[in-house]
Design an enzyme around this catalytic site. Structure first.
Site, PDB file in Angstrom:
ATOM      1  N   GLU A   1      -6.233 -10.661  -0.879  1.00 56.26           N
ATOM      2  CA  GLU A   1      -6.941 -10.440   0.391  1.00 56.26           C
ATOM      3  C   GLU A   1      -8.454 -10.402   0.169  1.00 56.26           C
ATOM      4  O   GLU A   1      -9.155  -9.538   0.711  1.00 56.26           O
ATOM      5  CB  GLU A   1      -6.471  -9.137   1.047  1.00 56.26           C
ATOM      6  CG  GLU A   1      -4.971  -9.059   1.242  1.00 56.26           C
ATOM      7  CD  GLU A   1      -4.503  -7.877   2.075  1.00 56.26           C
ATOM      8  OE1 GLU A   1      -5.338  -7.203   2.690  1.00 56.26           O
ATOM      9  OE2 GLU A   1      -3.287  -7.637   2.092  1.00 56.26           O
TER      10      GLU A   1
ATOM     11  N   GLU B   1       0.796  -1.234   0.000  1.00 59.95           N
ATOM     12  CA  GLU B   1       0.000   0.000   0.000  1.00 59.95           C
ATOM     13  C   GLU B   1       0.832   1.290   0.000  1.00 59.95           C
ATOM     14  O   GLU B   1       0.653   2.160   0.846  1.00 59.95           O
ATOM     15  CB  GLU B   1      -0.956   0.010   1.202  1.00 59.95           C
ATOM     16  CG  GLU B   1      -1.838  -1.223   1.286  1.00 59.95           C
ATOM     17  CD  GLU B   1      -2.723  -1.259   2.524  1.00 59.95           C
ATOM     18  OE1 GLU B   1      -2.522  -0.448   3.437  1.00 59.95           O
ATOM     19  OE2 GLU B   1      -3.638  -2.109   2.562  1.00 59.95           O
TER      20      GLU B   1
HETATM   21  C1  XIL Z   1      -5.448  -6.251   8.866  1.00 61.72           C
HETATM   22  C2  XIL Z   1      -5.622  -7.461   9.772  1.00 61.72           C
HETATM   23  O1  XIL Z   1      -6.476  -8.383   9.171  1.00 61.72           O
HETATM   24  C3  XIL Z   1      -6.123  -7.032  11.105  1.00 61.72           C
HETATM   25  O2  XIL Z   1      -6.224  -8.134  11.992  1.00 61.72           O
HETATM   26  C4  XIL Z   1      -5.163  -6.001  11.679  1.00 61.72           C
HETATM   27  O3  XIL Z   1      -5.539  -5.655  12.925  1.00 61.72           O
HETATM   28  C5  XIL Z   1      -5.053  -4.822  10.728  1.00 61.72           C
HETATM   29  O4  XIL Z   1      -4.622  -5.289   9.469  1.00 61.72           O
HETATM   30  N1  XIL Z   1      -4.802  -4.657   4.072  1.00 61.72           N
HETATM   31  C6  XIL Z   1      -3.695  -5.379   4.433  1.00 61.72           C
HETATM   32  C7  XIL Z   1      -3.726  -6.199   5.657  1.00 61.72           C
HETATM   33  O5  XIL Z   1      -2.721  -5.418   3.680  1.00 61.72           O
HETATM   34  O6  XIL Z   1      -2.487  -6.299   6.276  1.00 61.72           O
HETATM   35  C8  XIL Z   1      -4.774  -5.729   6.626  1.00 61.72           C
HETATM   36  O7  XIL Z   1      -4.853  -6.675   7.679  1.00 61.72           O
HETATM   37  C9  XIL Z   1      -6.103  -5.550   5.944  1.00 61.72           C
HETATM   38  C10 XIL Z   1      -5.998  -4.521   4.853  1.00 61.72           C
END
Ligand code: XIL
Length: 356
Positions: free
Chosen positions: A267, A150
């Site tokens: 994701e 990101e």
């Molecule tokens: C999220 C996790 O799922 C949560 O448990 C944590 O508290 C915050 O991060 N994009 C990403 C992930 O790349 O690392 C994120 O994960 C969700 C959004």
């Protein structure tokens, strides 16, 4: 003894056959590419049902939080690999691929790093040491890494501001602020030096709705190729919802695939409570829309991403109750393939059918 044998026999039948007499397959058995989930070591240790579903259904795992800087590198000179090791041992014992997440991000910044004072050479040393220590620790065990996560804002500019959001998380793009935008390329170089065989991904969200961000990412890839920066793939997170425009998904997959790099839907989750209302009810018509969207994502991935670039589809979490939308964003939602009891949902069937 007789009863135990009968029970085991019955259980085997139940596990292998549906009520219609058709064998029930699992996602990993039918999918032409790896199917993954982001996993959590506490659930894996404490919930047998969770462990069974992960083991039976998935062929790849992503280390959700345990290898983020804030967890794995709690003090300047101390690393904590305990939870990461647990996940990786589990995955390797079960023949699963491990995707590491993530080496440089603007969230999960430990206190010591937030407070670090030093010139750009000192910051560079920190970045290099962090990446090389973590990648080396898992050399030969982790197949691929999200190296940078990101790095762009939705308007296509590099993320660099200090933002105190309403949740009072301090999101600071330390690396960008101290090292300039080319920290991204150097992060890939450091990771590659630590494990020349590991596959290296740039991971991002919003490509399906922000043309500016997608363009910025593609421009960066073009530049990396010219300079022989060792990038192997692109992660498109796909935190989408039932209203996400189909054209946006098509456009993003097409353009990302045109880079020739591996493409990982990294994701995936499909939110249904789009207005984030309290007391939300997950109706049958919303279930149908969610199923349609899950199937659409799979179909388009198969259609638009050439086979040799299909790195796989990873869901972000397993059961609806453990979705980050609930635990982190604190909204009511049902964005995953399994319900709160780890039973297959309607969208699971649609997803599986599209995979076949
Ligand atoms: C999220 C996790 O799922 C949560 O448990 C944590 O508290 C915050 O991060 N994009 C990403 C992930 O790349 O690392 C994120 O994960 C969700 C959004």
């Amino acid at each position: 003894m007789k009863y135990t044998t009968a029970f085991v026999f019955l259980w085997t039948i139940i596990c292998n056959f549906s009520i219609f007499g058709q064998p029930i397959s699992t996602l990993k058995a039918i999918s032409p590419f790896p199917i993954g989930c982001a996993i959590n070591p506490d659930l894996l240790t404490n919930d047998q049902l969770y462990k069974n579903v992960v083991t039976n259904e998935f062929s790849s795992i992503t280390t959700e939080n345990v290898l983020k800087c804030g967890t794995v590198h709690p003090k300047k000179d101390a690393y904590d690999f305990s939870k990461g090791d647990l996940l990786i041992e589990f995955a390797l014992a079960n023949n699963m691929r491990v995707h590491g997440h993530c080496l440089a991000w603007h969230v999960s910044v430990p206190k010591w790093l937030n407070e670090f004072q030093g010139d750009s050479a000192a910051w560079e040393k920190l970045l290099q040491q962090h990446i090389q220590t973590v990648v080396s620790h898992y050399k030969g065990k982790i197949t691929s890494w999200d190296v940078v996560n990101e790095a762009f804002k939705d308007d296509g500019s590099y993320r660099m501001d200090t933002i105190n959001d309403e949740k009072k998380h301090r999101y600071i793009t330390l690396w960008r602020n101290h090292l300039g935008t080319d920290y991204i390329a150097r992060a890939f170089i450091y990771a590659h030096k630590a494990d020349p065989k590991v596959l290296l991904f740039y991971n991002e969200f919003a490509q399906e709705y922000s043309k500016e961000k997608l363009a910025a990412e593609l421009k960066m890839v073009e530049d990396f190729k010219k300079r022989n920066i060792p990038i192997s793939g692109l992660g498109i997170q796909m935190h989408i919802n039932i209203d996400t425009k189909e054209e946006g998904i098509i456009n993003a997959l097409k353009k990302l695939a045109a880079t020739g790099l591996l493409i990982h839907i990294s994701e995936l989750d499909i939110a249904v409570n789009t207005k984030k209302v309290d007391g939300f009810v997950f109706t049958d018509s919303l279930k149908a829309l969610q199923s349609k969207k899950f199937a659409f994502v799979v179909q388009q991935y198969k259609k638009l991403v050439p086979k040799k670039q299909q790195y796989g589809i990873t869901c972000w979490n397993v059961g609806d109750a453990d979705s980050w939308l609930i635990t982190w964003n604190k909204v009511i939602d049902y964005p995953l393939l399994f319900d709160t009891n780890y039973q297959r949902k309607e969208c699971y069937e649609a997803f599986a059918k599209a995979l076949k």
